[in-house]
Design an enzyme around this catalytic site. Structure first.
Site, PDB file in Angstrom:
ATOM      1  N   ASP A   8       0.810  -1.221   0.000  1.00  0.00           N
ATOM      2  CA  ASP A   8       0.000   0.000   0.000  1.00  0.00           C
ATOM      3  C   ASP A   8       0.844   1.271   0.000  1.00  0.00           C
ATOM      4  O   ASP A   8       1.999   1.293   0.412  1.00  0.00           O
ATOM      5  CB  ASP A   8      -0.957   0.008   1.198  1.00  0.00           C
ATOM      6  CG  ASP A   8      -0.244  -0.157   2.534  1.00  0.00           C
ATOM      7  OD1 ASP A   8       0.747  -0.899   2.604  1.00  0.00           O
ATOM      8  OD2 ASP A   8      -0.681   0.471   3.525  1.00  0.00           O
ATOM      9  N   GLU A  52      -0.499  -2.152   5.166  1.00  0.00           N
ATOM     10  CA  GLU A  52       0.454  -2.084   6.272  1.00  0.00           C
ATOM     11  C   GLU A  52       0.343  -0.754   7.013  1.00  0.00           C
ATOM     12  O   GLU A  52       0.563  -0.690   8.224  1.00  0.00           O
ATOM     13  CB  GLU A  52       1.886  -2.283   5.756  1.00  0.00           C
ATOM     14  CG  GLU A  52       2.948  -2.343   6.842  1.00  0.00           C
ATOM     15  CD  GLU A  52       3.403  -0.985   7.353  1.00  0.00           C
ATOM     16  OE1 GLU A  52       3.707  -0.882   8.557  1.00  0.00           O
ATOM     17  OE2 GLU A  52       3.427  -0.032   6.556  1.00  0.00           O
ATOM     18  N   GLU A  53       0.003   0.303   6.274  1.00  0.00           N
ATOM     19  CA  GLU A  53      -0.044   1.639   6.879  1.00  0.00           C
ATOM     20  C   GLU A  53      -1.279   1.864   7.742  1.00  0.00           C
ATOM     21  O   GLU A  53      -1.420   2.921   8.353  1.00  0.00           O
ATOM     22  CB  GLU A  53       0.008   2.712   5.782  1.00  0.00           C
ATOM     23  CG  GLU A  53       1.263   2.686   4.922  1.00  0.00           C
ATOM     24  CD  GLU A  53       2.508   3.127   5.669  1.00  0.00           C
ATOM     25  OE1 GLU A  53       2.388   3.533   6.847  1.00  0.00           O
ATOM     26  OE2 GLU A  53       3.602   3.061   5.083  1.00  0.00           O
ATOM     27  N   ARG A  98      18.879  -5.476  13.844  1.00  0.00           N
ATOM     28  CA  ARG A  98      19.029  -5.444  15.298  1.00  0.00           C
ATOM     29  C   ARG A  98      18.436  -6.717  15.871  1.00  0.00           C
ATOM     30  O   ARG A  98      17.357  -7.144  15.451  1.00  0.00           O
ATOM     31  CB  ARG A  98      18.309  -4.222  15.889  1.00  0.00           C
ATOM     32  CG  ARG A  98      18.456  -4.097  17.411  1.00  0.00           C
ATOM     33  CD  ARG A  98      17.663  -2.913  17.935  1.00  0.00           C
ATOM     34  NE  ARG A  98      17.767  -2.806  19.386  1.00  0.00           N
ATOM     35  CZ  ARG A  98      18.709  -2.141  20.026  1.00  0.00           C
ATOM     36  NH1 ARG A  98      19.639  -1.492  19.330  1.00  0.00           N
ATOM     37  NH2 ARG A  98      18.741  -2.103  21.339  1.00  0.00           N
ATOM     38  N   HIS A 117       7.835   8.623   4.388  1.00  0.00           N
ATOM     39  CA  HIS A 117       6.565   9.327   4.613  1.00  0.00           C
ATOM     40  C   HIS A 117       6.638  10.793   4.215  1.00  0.00           C
ATOM     41  O   HIS A 117       5.629  11.489   4.250  1.00  0.00           O
ATOM     42  CB  HIS A 117       6.046   9.193   6.060  1.00  0.00           C
ATOM     43  CG  HIS A 117       5.527   7.835   6.383  1.00  0.00           C
ATOM     44  ND1 HIS A 117       4.427   7.623   7.193  1.00  0.00           N
ATOM     45  CD2 HIS A 117       5.923   6.603   5.992  1.00  0.00           C
ATOM     46  CE1 HIS A 117       4.196   6.331   7.306  1.00  0.00           C
ATOM     47  NE2 HIS A 117       5.091   5.691   6.582  1.00  0.00           N
TER      48      HIS A 117
END
Length: 436
Positions: free
Chosen positions: A105, A171-172, A217, A406
């Site tokens: 998306d 996902e957003e 990480r 973004h």
């Protein structure tokens, strides 16, 4: 270019022959296929970038993905989680099961990059007209996974195990706040019901890293994301006589400032970072009328579930106490959009050599905690997961000052397609070929 690709493929095959191992032959076939596909990755990415679609509206994107997977001879499931696409590749030999995931998306952002393939798409988002842009790089994620799928299919006769390709919508976040969406909805609809992977892998292009590098990480990497809304009710009155009413705007501001003091003075952010932000404050229609109601909407980011619950409880208590003191009321609602993304330490240790093999040890960097969130965590809470970043900022540009994901000016260096696809492919190949 074609001659260079053939030389690259021949070199890989020769290396595999010298190694005398099936796994190296498998690698050579897949990596050569991926190298041949690199121009296609760029074309796919530019096409998706020019035609972005908001969450749960990825109809065109899903169709292009499904058509490509079918062209590879895979059986494809569509409509999973509304617009998601899933396919499974079965290698010629028994082995592990893994899932590789890409999100599809775009964002309600009006593009300002000036690219020749910049988006001009307009849409409606939660009742507001918006521009639409792949400002987070999901266009690159889709292209990368399409390329990796093509490479793995090319090596299927030498491949051990099975690979699920998951192209995820939304996902957003959902079109309507509070709805089940994205990864959670795909899981709810049984995406892993008949195919439970031993591990799931995902990546994200990242403006905060230079192109050619990857970041990872062990343990917590990305924050949990909660969307909160606070409805503050007062008593409407004339703006010149505030004492005759209860001002929900002032009350809402007091509550918000109270939460910031709470974060600074009551939460040990040295051990577990917390961010609480308001992104909307809506109230009133006229300059001289104190309204009945004000609404604040924002996000909470945490890395520890216990800390998250404590902060929400403190937020609710602050809202209640300030409201009681002012003679108003306040109702807090919190919807969790994504848990924290946590890379399983044992899996991380197993995967890091694959990243180093793909991009070179000096280009693999350890990331700090990142307060953005990702609903990849929904998959990684179901089976062991590993998530990594792919540098997206061109050489000569300081990643610390580059427009971040973004931003309407987010600018992806397309070399990230090569880096990301090589890293993801190597992770998949090594996991399938190596016993834990």
């Amino acid at each position: 270019m074609l001659r260079a690709q053939r030389l690259f493929a021949a070199l890989l095959v020769a290396t595999a022959a010298l190694a005398g191992a099936d796994v190296r032959a498998q690698d050579a076939t897949a990596l050569a296929a991926l190298e041949r596909a690199q121009p296609q990755l760029v074309q796919w990415r530019r096409d998706f970038h020019q035609h972005p679609e908001l969450g749960e509206q990825e109809v065109r994107t899903a169709r292009r993905v499904a058509d490509h997977l079918r062209s590879l001879g895979l059986t494809v499931r569509t409509g999973v989680g509304k617009t998601g696409v899933v396919a499974v590749l079965k290698g010629a030999k028994p082995g592990p099961r893994i899932a590789l995931r890409a999100d599809m998306d775009a964002l309600p952002v009006t593009e300002q990059t000036g690219l020749p393939f910049a988006s001009k798409v307009k849409a409606d988002y939660r009742g507001q007209p918006v521009g639409v842009m792949h400002a987070c790089g999901h266009d690159a994620h889709v292209a990368i996974l399409m390329g990796v799928a093509q490479a793995l299919v090319a090596a299927k006769d030498e491949l051990a195990g099975e690979v699920m390709f998951v192209f995820q919508p939304a996902e957003e976040g959902p079109p309507v706040a509070g709805e089940v969406f994205g990864a959670a909805l795909m899981l709810q609809e049984g995406v892993f019901k008949d195919f439970t992977p031993d591990a799931v892998f995902g990546l994200h292009v990242w403006a905060g890293l230079p192109v050619g590098s990857v970041g990872y990480r062990s343990g917590p990497l990305l924050a949990a994301a909660d969307e909160w809304s606070l409805v503050v009710k007062g008593k409407q009155t004339h703006g010149s006589r505030p004492w005759d009413g209860v001002d929900p705007i002032t009350l809402g501001a007091q509550i918000l400032l109270g939460t910031q003091s709470m974060i600074a003075r009551q939460v040990n952010i040295a051990t577990s970072p917390v961010v609480l932000t308001a992104g909307q404050f809506q109230a009133g229609v006229r300059f001289n009328i104190i309204p009945d109601e004000a609404t604040l909407v924002g996000t909470l980011r945490t890395f520890d579930p216990v800390v998250r619950e404590d902060v929400i409880a403190r937020f609710r208590r602050i809202a209640d106490d300030y409201s009681h003191a002012s003679g108003g009321s306040a109702e807090l609602k919190v919807a969790n959009n994504a848990p924290a993304t946590i890379n399983q330490p044992a899996l991380t240790q197993r995967v890091r050599p694959s990243l180093e093999k793909a991009v070179g040890a000096t280009n693999v960097v350890e990331m700090p905690l990142v307060t953005v969130a990702e609903d990849f965590s929904q998959f990684a809470n179901t089976v062991p997961g590993f998530y990594f970043f792919v540098g997206a900022t061109s050489k000569g540009i300081d990643p610390a000052t580059a427009p971040i994901n973004h931003s309407p000016q987010f600018l992806l260096d397309e070399q990230a397609l090569r880096t990301g696809s090589q890293a993801m492919l190597q992770v998949a190949l090594d996991y399938l070929a190596t016993k834990p």
